[in-house]
Design a protein around this motif. Structure first.
Motif, PDB file in Angstrom:
ATOM      1  N   PRO A 109       0.814  -1.222   0.000  1.00 34.39           N
ATOM      2  CA  PRO A 109       0.000   0.000   0.000  1.00 34.39           C
ATOM      3  C   PRO A 109       0.844   1.268   0.000  1.00 34.39           C
ATOM      4  CG  PRO A 109      -0.926  -1.616   1.510  1.00 34.39           C
ATOM      5  CD  PRO A 109       0.390  -2.180   1.036  1.00 34.39           C
ATOM      6  N   LYS A 110       2.005   1.238   0.646  1.00 27.25           N
ATOM      7  CA  LYS A 110       2.888   2.413   0.658  1.00 27.25           C
ATOM      8  C   LYS A 110       3.323   2.788  -0.747  1.00 27.25           C
ATOM      9  CE  LYS A 110       7.284   4.062   2.585  1.00 27.25           C
ATOM     10  NZ  LYS A 110       8.440   3.720   3.454  1.00 27.25           N
ATOM     11  N   GLN A 112       1.765   1.787  -3.567  1.00 25.61           N
ATOM     12  CA  GLN A 112       0.557   2.151  -4.311  1.00 25.61           C
ATOM     13  C   GLN A 112       0.203   3.619  -4.097  1.00 25.61           C
ATOM     14  OE1 GLN A 112      -2.571  -0.503  -3.109  1.00 25.61           O
ATOM     15  NE2 GLN A 112      -1.452  -2.346  -3.693  1.00 25.61           N
ATOM     16  N   SER A 113       0.395   4.107  -2.876  1.00 24.41           N
ATOM     17  CA  SER A 113       0.028   5.485  -2.559  1.00 24.41           C
ATOM     18  C   SER A 113       0.915   6.504  -3.261  1.00 24.41           C
ATOM     19  CB  SER A 113       0.083   5.716  -1.050  1.00 24.41           C
ATOM     20  OG  SER A 113       1.416   5.597  -0.570  1.00 24.41           O
ATOM     21  N   LEU A 116      -0.991   8.534  -5.876  1.00 21.64           N
ATOM     22  CA  LEU A 116      -2.140   9.371  -5.544  1.00 21.64           C
ATOM     23  C   LEU A 116      -2.014  10.783  -6.117  1.00 21.64           C
ATOM     24  CD1 LEU A 116      -2.845   8.267  -1.854  1.00 21.64           C
ATOM     25  CD2 LEU A 116      -3.985   7.524  -3.950  1.00 21.64           C
ATOM     26  N   GLU A 117      -0.913  11.456  -5.820  1.00 24.49           N
ATOM     27  CA  GLU A 117      -0.733  12.824  -6.316  1.00 24.49           C
ATOM     28  C   GLU A 117      -0.622  12.839  -7.835  1.00 24.49           C
ATOM     29  OE1 GLU A 117       2.322  16.648  -5.840  1.00 24.49           O
ATOM     30  OE2 GLU A 117       2.962  14.654  -5.215  1.00 24.49           O
ATOM     31  N   PRO A 155      -6.161   0.680  -1.552  1.00 28.25           N
ATOM     32  CA  PRO A 155      -6.870   1.560  -0.608  1.00 28.25           C
ATOM     33  C   PRO A 155      -8.035   2.265  -1.309  1.00 28.25           C
ATOM     34  CG  PRO A 155      -4.481   1.915  -0.518  1.00 28.25           C
ATOM     35  CD  PRO A 155      -4.752   1.046  -1.706  1.00 28.25           C
ATOM     36  N   ALA A 157      -8.867   5.349  -1.306  1.00 27.05           N
ATOM     37  CA  ALA A 157      -8.442   6.584  -1.976  1.00 27.05           C
ATOM     38  C   ALA A 157      -7.810   6.291  -3.332  1.00 27.05           C
ATOM     39  CB  ALA A 157      -7.446   7.347  -1.093  1.00 27.05           C
ATOM     40  N   GLN A 158      -7.134   5.157  -3.440  1.00 30.58           N
ATOM     41  CA  GLN A 158      -6.509   4.777  -4.712  1.00 30.58           C
ATOM     42  C   GLN A 158      -7.576   4.363  -5.724  1.00 30.58           C
ATOM     43  OE1 GLN A 158      -2.764   4.332  -5.518  1.00 30.58           O
ATOM     44  NE2 GLN A 158      -3.974   4.816  -7.294  1.00 30.58           N
ATOM     45  N   ARG A 161      -9.491   7.151  -7.474  1.00 30.40           N
ATOM     46  CA  ARG A 161      -8.810   7.937  -8.501  1.00 30.40           C
ATOM     47  C   ARG A 161      -8.873   7.290  -9.875  1.00 30.40           C
ATOM     48  NH1 ARG A 161      -7.020  10.034  -3.913  1.00 30.40           N
ATOM     49  NH2 ARG A 161      -5.928  12.040  -3.860  1.00 30.40           N
TER      50      ARG A 161
END
Length: 308
Positions: A109-110, A112-113, A116-117, A155, A157-158, A161
């Motif tokens: 997950p780290k 994958q994040s 995000l931006e 996640p 949030a992912q 998007r």
């Protein structure tokens, strides 16, 4: 939209018998979104992503997501140059017009994040310095079902998007037989030549942005997403970002079908690909075997379609 037709024909040289999936891919591209392709191994998820990338003359990078992949491998890293005595930025795999993220849910997950931006703001920030990503920018990620060994759930949030999620599925028998004849001697990807370029895609995106949307269609879009937030069978409904993605995808869908305006049917047809992956069923619904797809169909059918 002759250019879109050429891209479609190019992709279908590799992915046969999946016109709906190819159309969804083009819709997301022209709506400036990102695509999540989820299915079991071996059905052509990566082939679909590569076929789209090779059909467009633009920068393309592929990132193989693995458990040991680091966020800096995706975004880039600052390295100290002994000669100049200064830090230099080395871009990561995300710096391309089309980024193919293969098996995204095999990374932590780290890692994958790290996307995000990039996906939301089309930029990367490393060591307090922001770098803009070129347009068009599209992430096409593939993932195996979460039940597969060695996968991490994306996640919320992912997932939010990604504009849409599609499943390639098994090909029709006739298409699979044709694949055995055409793919056994050589990889059809090797014969694909670009049929357009990044500049032409930017023009098509501009055309999509000019597609007319009536107030009634906007209200219908919001009514659909709002209905998911109040449904007792859903623990997590669609976000306002989902409303925006649904309408943008509907505009692209209308443009691909030669219309300068959006119909309620455009919005309704895209609810599955655009909304389903964002929703979470309640514990009670899961216990009763109700899938998100079943719940979403119930929600959509209960919302009145605007007339006239």
């Amino acid at each position: 939209m002759r250019v879109a037709g050429r891209i479609r024909d190019s992709i279908e040289k590799v992915i046969e018998g999946k016109t709906d999936v190819v159309d969804s891919t083009l819709t997301v591209l022209l709506a400036e979104g990102h695509l999540l392709i989820e299915d079991v191994p071996g059905v052509g998820k990566t082939q679909l992503a590569k076929a789209l990338a090779r059909s467009i003359d633009c920068s393309v990078r592929r990132i193989q997501f693995t458990p040991d992949l680091l966020p800096s491998d995706v975004t880039g890293v600052s390295i100290f140059n002994q000669n100049t005595r200064e830090f230099e930025f080395r871009p990561g795999g995300i710096f391309a017009n089309i980024v193919v993220g293969d098996e995204i849910n095999r990374a932590s997950p780290k890692t994958q994040s790290a996307l995000l931006e990039c996906m939301e703001e089309h930029q990367v920030t490393v060591d307090n310095v922001t770098y803009q990503l070129e347009s068009p920018f599209m992430v096409i990620a593939t993932q195996n079902p979460i039940e597969m060994e060695g996968t991490y759930a994306l996640p919320e949030a992912q997932r939010d998007r990604f504009m849409a999620r599609v499943s390639v599925g098994y090909p029709p028998v006739g298409s699979e037989i044709a694949m055995l004849a055409s793919h056994s001697a050589a990889n059809p990807l090797d014969d694909l030549d670009p049929v357009t370029d990044a500049a032409e895609i930017r023009k098509l995106v501009g055309v999509v942005n000019q597609v007319y949307v009536a107030d009634a269609v906007r209200r219908y879009t919001v009514a659909l997403t709002a209905a998911t937030r109040t449904n007792n069978e859903l623990a997590l409904g669609a976000s306002p970002r989902a409303s925006l993605h649904l309408l943008r995808a509907a505009k692209a869908h209308a443009a691909l079908h030669g219309r300068e305006f959006v119909l309620p049917d455009d919005v309704r047809r895209l609810t599955g690909p655009v909304l389903a992956h964002r929703l979470l069923p309640s514990a009670s619904a899961a216990m009763h075997g109700r899938s998100v797809t079943d719940i979403l169909e119930t929600v959509v059918s209960a919302v009145a379609v605007p007339q006239g």
